[in-house]
Design an enzyme around this catalytic site. Structure first.
Site, PDB file in Angstrom:
ATOM      1  N   LYS A  94      40.250  51.138  43.182  1.00 49.98           N
ATOM      2  CA  LYS A  94      40.298  50.083  42.152  1.00 49.98           C
ATOM      3  C   LYS A  94      41.746  49.776  41.830  1.00 49.98           C
ATOM      4  O   LYS A  94      42.610  50.651  41.929  1.00 49.98           O
ATOM      5  CB  LYS A  94      39.605  50.562  40.875  1.00 49.98           C
ATOM      6  CG  LYS A  94      39.248  49.432  39.925  1.00 49.98           C
ATOM      7  CD  LYS A  94      37.983  48.749  40.387  1.00 49.98           C
ATOM      8  CE  LYS A  94      37.524  47.675  39.457  1.00 49.98           C
ATOM      9  NZ  LYS A  94      36.158  47.233  39.782  1.00 49.98           N
ATOM     10  N   ASP A  97      37.965  41.067  41.041  1.00 47.54           N
ATOM     11  CA  ASP A  97      37.311  41.736  39.914  1.00 47.54           C
ATOM     12  C   ASP A  97      37.539  40.833  38.697  1.00 47.54           C
ATOM     13  O   ASP A  97      37.767  39.634  38.864  1.00 47.54           O
ATOM     14  CB  ASP A  97      37.896  43.144  39.728  1.00 47.54           C
ATOM     15  CG  ASP A  97      36.981  44.061  38.929  1.00 47.54           C
ATOM     16  OD1 ASP A  97      35.976  44.532  39.466  1.00 47.54           O
ATOM     17  OD2 ASP A  97      37.259  44.286  37.728  1.00 47.54           O
TER      18      ASP A  97
HETATM   19  N1  GLU Z   1      34.970  44.225  41.941  1.00 47.57           N
HETATM   20  C1  GLU Z   1      33.650  44.334  42.465  1.00 47.57           C
HETATM   21  C2  GLU Z   1      32.983  45.596  41.971  1.00 47.57           C
HETATM   22  O1  GLU Z   1      33.382  46.160  40.986  1.00 47.57           O
HETATM   23  C3  GLU Z   1      33.614  44.173  43.981  1.00 47.57           C
HETATM   24  C4  GLU Z   1      34.348  45.215  44.747  1.00 47.57           C
HETATM   25  C5  GLU Z   1      34.495  44.923  46.238  1.00 47.57           C
HETATM   26  O2  GLU Z   1      33.909  43.968  46.700  1.00 47.57           O
HETATM   27  O3  GLU Z   1      35.210  45.671  46.877  1.00 47.57           O
HETATM   28  O4  GLU Z   1      32.012  46.026  42.502  1.00 47.57           O
END
Ligand code: GLU
Length: 434
Positions: A120, A160
């Site tokens: 993240k 995100d």
């Molecule tokens: N930000 C999104 C989540 O929290 C997608 C993450 C991604 O596609 O890598 O699941």
């Protein structure tokens, strides 16, 4: 139902600020280790993040001054595959939140059955205060700082909160320049012209709707006649509301960071979206009453979709919930205390790591297509997503039913245990423990 508004939202934010999301994530992992009677070595391997980077990101602003932003990337665990997870731009982002979210991603990918680990990222900023040029410079700086630890086989970011396809495009372009090679698989959620995947933008919401649909079946709630409340009206909240309304559900309440709108006869999500585009908030939508988050959670409805930030459903709000199902479109919207209350009140919580996994599932499809340089049609993506979501829901639901004390185990606990089983197994064959 009147009052509410930004003052209420602000008060609620203050009241929930004390919860440490990283500790919550660790707690959830520890509980799953104990419930599965796994050795504590497994918890030791999962309680911290493999690598956490904090970086200063200097940006020359439009007025010529230099402003230094703070960027983070947390890589939690890559037992199942390269680290994977979004990058959020938010004024209150902090390192513990980022670390927690990377743990969540490890478990989410394991639940969804995609070959990724958890990562993240975040930048502390308010993108609404930045010009397009400043936003581009900031995004490129982020990539400059993080490129050494990113890559299609290492760590793959995605959008995100407050980031979108354009931000991903700037970052992917910067990465390609750094490595001197068109390596689009480094990031997902890109624009279509740059190796993006059709349906990626609506994938999280679509996945949440599929998960909620499956949950509604188990409770005998007809989705085409259900009353739904949605907290948060960004990418996930809007599309989920729109899709549910298209399927016949009544969207009775919606809130965003500045206020909310309530109408027991139903709000039109598209009209609400246009209204928010013009005014900046859903607050004051014609024909609606103004509400705050506590009123939203107390609304007389069948389903609640939290699609904003973490720690929104707390010990204070949980007892007032009348809905039978909560479909967590957001990451970490429910606190552990609230979970206990909801369990006692027989509310079925479809946990974030299952309910919002549609985003990372379609990210996986995008990455596969980038690796192959061969692109699928939209119908193929939708069918594959539906299949993945239904499969994941069934796995978790059946896992919960198979537990000895099934009534005592929530869907969240079942999801964490299910994911942990996979993670423990792969870490064992890789020789990390045992
Ligand atoms: N930000 C999104 C989540 O929290 C997608 C993450 C991604 O596609 O890598 O699941």
């Amino acid at each position: 139902m009147t009052g509410g508004g930004s003052a209420v939202v602000l008060e609620e934010k203050k009241a929930t600020k004390k919860i440490n999301t990283f500790e919550v994530a660790q707690l959830r992992v520890k509980r799953a280790v104990e419930q599965l009677c796994l050795p504590m070595d497994v918890y030791e391997l999962l309680k911290s993040c493999d690598r956490v980077i904090e970086s200063a990101l200097p940006v020359e602003m439009d007025d010529g001054r230099i402003r230094v932003f703070t960027g983070y990337r947390s890589q939690h665990n890559n037992a199942l595959g390269p680290y994977k997870g979004g990058i959020r731009y938010h004024p209150s982002a902090d390192i513990d939140e980022v670390k927690a979210m990377s743990i969540w991603m490890t478990f989410k990918c394991a639940v969804a059955g995609v070959p990724f680990g958890g990562g993240k990222g975040a930048v502390i900023c308010n993108p609404r205060e930045l010009s397009e040029k400043e936003l581009e410079k900031l995004s490129r700086q982020y990539m400059q700082a993080m490129a050494p630890v990113l890559g299609p086989g290492k760590d793959i970011p995605a959008p995100d909160v407050n980031t979108n396809a354009q931000v991903m495009a700037w970052m992917a372009d910067e990465y390609c320049k750094i490595v001197q090679c068109n390596s689009f698989g480094v990031i997902t959620g890109k624009p279509l012209d740059m190796g993006g995947c059709v349906g990626r933008e609506t994938a999280t919401a679509r996945g949440t709707v599929y998960a909620v649909r499956e949950a509604a079946k188990t409770k005998n709630i007809p989705l085409d006649n259900a009353a739904v409340a949605v907290q948060g009206f960004g990418n996930v909240g809007f599309h989920a509301a729109r899709m549910l309304a298209d399927g016949g559900s009544r969207i009775v309440a919606v809130t965003d960071s500045s206020g909310g709108a309530y109408n027991p006869r139903g709000l039109d999500p598209r009209a609400l979206f246009e209204y928010k585009k013009e005014t900046g908030s859903v607050k004051g939508f014609p024909g609606s009453e103004q509400i705050g988050n506590s009123e939203l959670f107390a609304t007389d409805c069948d389903i609640i979709i939290p699609a904003a930030l973490e720690n929104q459903i707390t010990a204070e709000t949980a007892p007032k919930i009348k809905a039978k199902i909560i479909g967590e479109g957001a990451n970490g919207p429910t606190t552990p205390d609230a979970d206990e209350i909801l369990k006692d009140n027989n509310v079925l919580v479809v946990p974030d790591i299952l309910a919002n996994s549609g985003g990372v599932v379609v990210s996986y499809f995008e990455w596969v297509q980038n690796n192959y340089s061969y692109y699928w049609k939209e119908t193929e993506i939708e069918e594959r997503l539906e299949l993945k979501m239904v499969e994941a829901f069934e796995h978790i639901y059946n896992f919960k039913s198979d537990c000895l004390n099934t009534d005592d185990v929530t869907m969240r606990e079942a999801a964490f245990m299910y994911a942990l089983k996979r993670l423990a197994e792969v870490m064992k064959v890789r020789g990390w423990w045992g």
